[in-house]
Motif scaffolding. Sequence first.
Motif, PDB file in Angstrom:
ATOM      1  N   MET A   1       0.807  -1.181   0.000  1.00 38.17           N
ATOM      2  CA  MET A   1       0.000   0.000   0.000  1.00 38.17           C
ATOM      3  C   MET A   1       0.861   1.261   0.000  1.00 38.17           C
ATOM      4  SD  MET A   1      -3.211   0.784   0.216  1.00 38.17           S
ATOM      5  CE  MET A   1      -4.344   1.870   0.871  1.00 38.17           C
ATOM      6  N   ARG A   2       1.937   1.233   0.789  1.00 33.34           N
ATOM      7  CA  ARG A   2       2.827   2.392   0.859  1.00 33.34           C
ATOM      8  C   ARG A   2       3.464   2.674  -0.492  1.00 33.34           C
ATOM      9  NH1 ARG A   2       4.832   6.245   3.851  1.00 33.34           N
ATOM     10  NH2 ARG A   2       7.054   6.477   4.086  1.00 33.34           N
ATOM     11  N   ARG A   3       3.811   1.606  -1.204  1.00 34.81           N
ATOM     12  CA  ARG A   3       4.427   1.780  -2.525  1.00 34.81           C
ATOM     13  C   ARG A   3       3.434   2.438  -3.492  1.00 34.81           C
ATOM     14  NH1 ARG A   3       6.521  -2.685  -6.728  1.00 34.81           N
ATOM     15  NH2 ARG A   3       7.683  -1.222  -7.978  1.00 34.81           N
ATOM     16  N   ARG A   4       2.179   2.051  -3.437  1.00 32.09           N
ATOM     17  CA  ARG A   4       1.141   2.619  -4.301  1.00 32.09           C
ATOM     18  C   ARG A   4       0.956   4.115  -4.000  1.00 32.09           C
ATOM     19  NH1 ARG A   4      -4.274  -0.624  -4.933  1.00 32.09           N
ATOM     20  NH2 ARG A   4      -3.089  -1.714  -6.506  1.00 32.09           N
ATOM     21  N   ALA A   5       0.988   4.502  -2.751  1.00 32.93           N
ATOM     22  CA  ALA A   5       0.864   5.902  -2.360  1.00 32.93           C
ATOM     23  C   ALA A   5       2.046   6.709  -2.870  1.00 32.93           C
ATOM     24  CB  ALA A   5       0.743   6.024  -0.851  1.00 32.93           C
TER      25      ALA A   5
ATOM     26  N   LEU B   1       3.916   5.968  -5.515  1.00 33.65           N
ATOM     27  CA  LEU B   1       3.779   6.072  -6.976  1.00 33.65           C
ATOM     28  C   LEU B   1       2.734   7.124  -7.344  1.00 33.65           C
ATOM     29  CD1 LEU B   1       3.952   2.371  -8.205  1.00 33.65           C
ATOM     30  CD2 LEU B   1       5.532   4.222  -8.729  1.00 33.65           C
ATOM     31  N   GLY B   2       1.623   7.168  -6.625  1.00 35.05           N
ATOM     32  CA  GLY B   2       0.593   8.171  -6.879  1.00 35.05           C
ATOM     33  C   GLY B   2       1.107   9.578  -6.639  1.00 35.05           C
TER      34      GLY B   2
END
Length: 150
Positions: free
Chosen positions: A1-5, A7-8
Motif C-alpha cells: 500500500m505504501r508503494r502505491r501511495a 507512486l501516486g
Amino acid sequence: MRRRALLGAGGWLAAAVLTTLACIWAVSLIGTDMAGQAVRIMPLDEVERVLATSSAAPPAAPPAATGPQAVTGAFSYAEGAVTAACEEGRALLLSWTPAPGYGVEEVERGPAATASVVFESDDRTAVISLTCPAGKPVAALRSAAEPDED
C-alpha cells in the motif's frame, strides 16, 4: 500500500512539474510571433509616419475579373487607387486602397451601371465613380474639402 501511495504522489508531482514547465514555455511565447521573432507595438506617431511615407499605388497586377469577357482597368489618384472591371456593360469594383491619411467611407461595389468608393480624410472627401460606357472601365474623381465644424 505504501508503494502505491508513493507512486501516486510521484505521478502527481511529475504531472505538476510538466504542467508548470508547459505554462512557463507558453508565457515565454507571448511577445513573439509564430516564427519566433519579437513583436513590437508601434506608437501612433510612428504608425502615422510610416503610413505617410508609404505609397498608395494600385496592385501590380489587377485581379482577374469574374467572366471571360471582362475588361479591367486600374486608376490611381492622390486620394487612393481602385481596380475595376466591366462585364456586359456593368462596372464592378475589384479592389480599392485609400492613400495614407484617408479611409474608406462607403463602397458601392457593383456590378451596376455605376460603381463607386468614397475615400475620406480629416479635411477632404473624394468619390471615385466607375462606369463602362464602351465596355472599358472609366473613372471619374470628385473631390471636395470638408466643411469646418465651428
